[in-house]
Design a protein around this motif. Structure first.
Motif, PDB file in Angstrom:
ATOM      1  N   ASP A 170      20.940  19.294  35.595  1.00 21.54           N
ATOM      2  CA  ASP A 170      19.799  18.497  34.902  1.00 21.54           C
ATOM      3  C   ASP A 170      20.039  18.309  33.338  1.00 21.54           C
ATOM      4  N   ARG A 171      21.128  18.913  32.996  1.00 22.55           N
ATOM      5  CA  ARG A 171      21.658  18.657  31.726  1.00 22.55           C
ATOM      6  C   ARG A 171      23.156  19.140  31.697  1.00 22.55           C
ATOM      7  N   LEU A 172      23.617  18.350  30.713  1.00 27.89           N
ATOM      8  CA  LEU A 172      25.064  18.534  30.557  1.00 27.89           C
ATOM      9  C   LEU A 172      25.656  19.174  28.954  1.00 27.89           C
ATOM     10  N   ALA A 173      26.182  20.085  28.964  1.00 23.71           N
ATOM     11  CA  ALA A 173      26.581  20.533  27.522  1.00 23.71           C
ATOM     12  C   ALA A 173      28.057  19.696  27.324  1.00 23.71           C
ATOM     13  N   VAL A 174      27.939  19.223  26.270  1.00 20.59           N
ATOM     14  CA  VAL A 174      28.978  18.361  25.765  1.00 20.59           C
ATOM     15  C   VAL A 174      29.553  19.125  24.663  1.00 20.59           C
ATOM     16  N   VAL A 175      30.795  19.701  24.794  1.00 21.89           N
ATOM     17  CA  VAL A 175      31.326  20.401  23.857  1.00 21.89           C
ATOM     18  C   VAL A 175      32.825  19.821  23.115  1.00 21.89           C
ATOM     19  N   PHE A 176      32.877  19.962  21.717  1.00 23.91           N
ATOM     20  CA  PHE A 176      34.071  19.740  21.146  1.00 23.91           C
ATOM     21  C   PHE A 176      34.179  20.915  20.326  1.00 23.91           C
ATOM     22  N   ALA A 177      35.663  21.123  20.000  1.00 20.10           N
ATOM     23  CA  ALA A 177      36.053  22.525  19.404  1.00 20.10           C
ATOM     24  C   ALA A 177      37.656  22.211  18.680  1.00 20.10           C
ATOM     25  N   SER A 178      37.660  22.991  17.769  1.00 21.84           N
ATOM     26  CA  SER A 178      38.853  22.937  17.150  1.00 21.84           C
ATOM     27  C   SER A 178      39.334  24.056  16.532  1.00 21.84           C
ATOM     28  N   LEU A 179      40.680  24.327  16.326  1.00 19.53           N
ATOM     29  CA  LEU A 179      41.142  25.511  15.551  1.00 19.53           C
ATOM     30  C   LEU A 179      41.446  25.161  14.118  1.00 19.53           C
ATOM     31  N   GLY A 180      41.387  23.830  13.742  1.00 18.40           N
ATOM     32  CA  GLY A 180      41.607  23.405  12.426  1.00 18.40           C
ATOM     33  C   GLY A 180      43.288  23.154  12.398  1.00 18.40           C
ATOM     34  N   ASP A 181      43.554  22.854  11.034  1.00 16.63           N
ATOM     35  CA  ASP A 181      44.963  22.229  10.819  1.00 16.63           C
ATOM     36  C   ASP A 181      45.949  23.415  10.536  1.00 16.63           C
ATOM     37  N   GLY A 182      45.653  24.832  10.347  1.00 15.42           N
ATOM     38  CA  GLY A 182      46.351  25.863  10.009  1.00 15.42           C
ATOM     39  C   GLY A 182      47.699  26.190  10.827  1.00 15.42           C
ATOM     40  N   ILE A 183      47.396  25.994  12.438  1.00 15.72           N
ATOM     41  CA  ILE A 183      48.423  26.059  13.030  1.00 15.72           C
ATOM     42  C   ILE A 183      49.872  25.062  13.035  1.00 15.72           C
ATOM     43  N   ALA A 184      49.197  23.773  12.976  1.00 16.99           N
ATOM     44  CA  ALA A 184      50.040  22.669  12.890  1.00 16.99           C
ATOM     45  C   ALA A 184      51.087  22.828  11.565  1.00 16.99           C
ATOM     46  N   GLU A 185      50.058  23.140  10.406  1.00 17.22           N
ATOM     47  CA  GLU A 185      50.941  23.062   9.259  1.00 17.22           C
ATOM     48  C   GLU A 185      52.021  24.345   9.059  1.00 17.22           C
ATOM     49  N   ARG A 186      51.662  25.531   9.720  1.00 20.12           N
ATOM     50  CA  ARG A 186      52.750  26.607   9.910  1.00 20.12           C
ATOM     51  C   ARG A 186      53.872  26.149  10.641  1.00 20.12           C
TER      52      ARG A 186
END
Length: 230
Positions: free
Chosen positions: A85-101
């Motif tokens: 009867d409901r749907l949880a819509v999720v967005f999440a991120s670790l940020g840019d730190g990993i890509a920068e390293r």
């Protein structure tokens, strides 16, 4: 009204350290020490952000889930949302730190280290998704309901074309996520997923999605998936 509280400290704690456990590498002590140091560095760099929005949902037939007044999800795996009867819509991120390293390591010619940063980051974003799923399931249980397993755009039976729909219904910006052309998410170590909630919803393991993929028998990931999917 059901609410899903998110504890930033709980989401963040030890993500890279836990992800490092699953990284395949040499068992030599020097290698493990170096990997441990990389995990410590990434745990300082990771700044996870996440948003969860609950959307009214109604099944229409077997393969269509109507969301709110105008949108719907369609796909051969949507039948797993029966009873929602409901749907949880999720967005999440670790940020840019990993890509920068990883980029800095590549610029110095340290390609193995850059690859390890990437692998740890991929597993860390998976761990973040598992923590968010646990929060959704706990909130559903406290509300006298049930939460099923997750589906990710691009999974077998849920096309990437669903990504713009989720962006309209969810809050990618609040999680620091941008939905780009073709359904790509930026930063790269980001995720979107949907979780069905309702008294009649059945749970399933993520491995069930993999088994439905037409490439399952040729995929190099099933053994790894069995270790991390619950």
């Amino acid at each position: 009204m059901m609410e899903i509280p998110l504890d930033p400290g709980r989401l963040e704690s030890g993500l890279a350290r836990r992800a490092t456990i699953a990284v395949p590498t040499s068992g030599r002590p020097a290698v493990r020490r170096r990997l441990s140091a990389l995990a410590d560095d990434l745990d300082r760099a990771i700044r996870p952000r996440a948003t969860i929005r609950l959307v009214p949902a109604t099944m229409v037939g077997r393969d269509t889930l109507r969301l709110g007044d105008a949108d719907s999800l369609e796909g051969t795996s949507v039948h797993r949302f029966a009873g929602a009867d409901r749907l949880a819509v999720v967005f999440a991120s670790l940020g840019d730190g990993i890509a920068e390293r990883a980029a800095r390591s590549a610029e110095r010619g340290e390609m193995v280290e850059a690859a390890l940063f990437d692998q740890i980051g991929s597993r860390a974003v998976w761990q973040l998704g598992q923590r968010l799923l646990a929060a959704i399931r706990l909130a559903a249980h406290r509300a006298g309901s049930r939460a099923g397993g997750p589906l990710f755009p691009g999974d077998p039976g849920l096309p990437l074309a669903a990504q713009p729909i989720l962006a309209r219904l969810g809050d990618p910006g609040g999680a620091g996520v941008e939905v780009c052309g073709g359904g790509l998410l930026m930063p790269l170590k980001s995720l979107s997923m949907v979780v069905a909630i309702g008294p009649g919803v059945r749970r399933w393991a993520r491995i069930a999605n993999c088994r439905e993929c037409r490439f399952h028998d040729r995929c190099r990931k099933p053994a790894e998936t069995r270790k991390v999917c619950r």
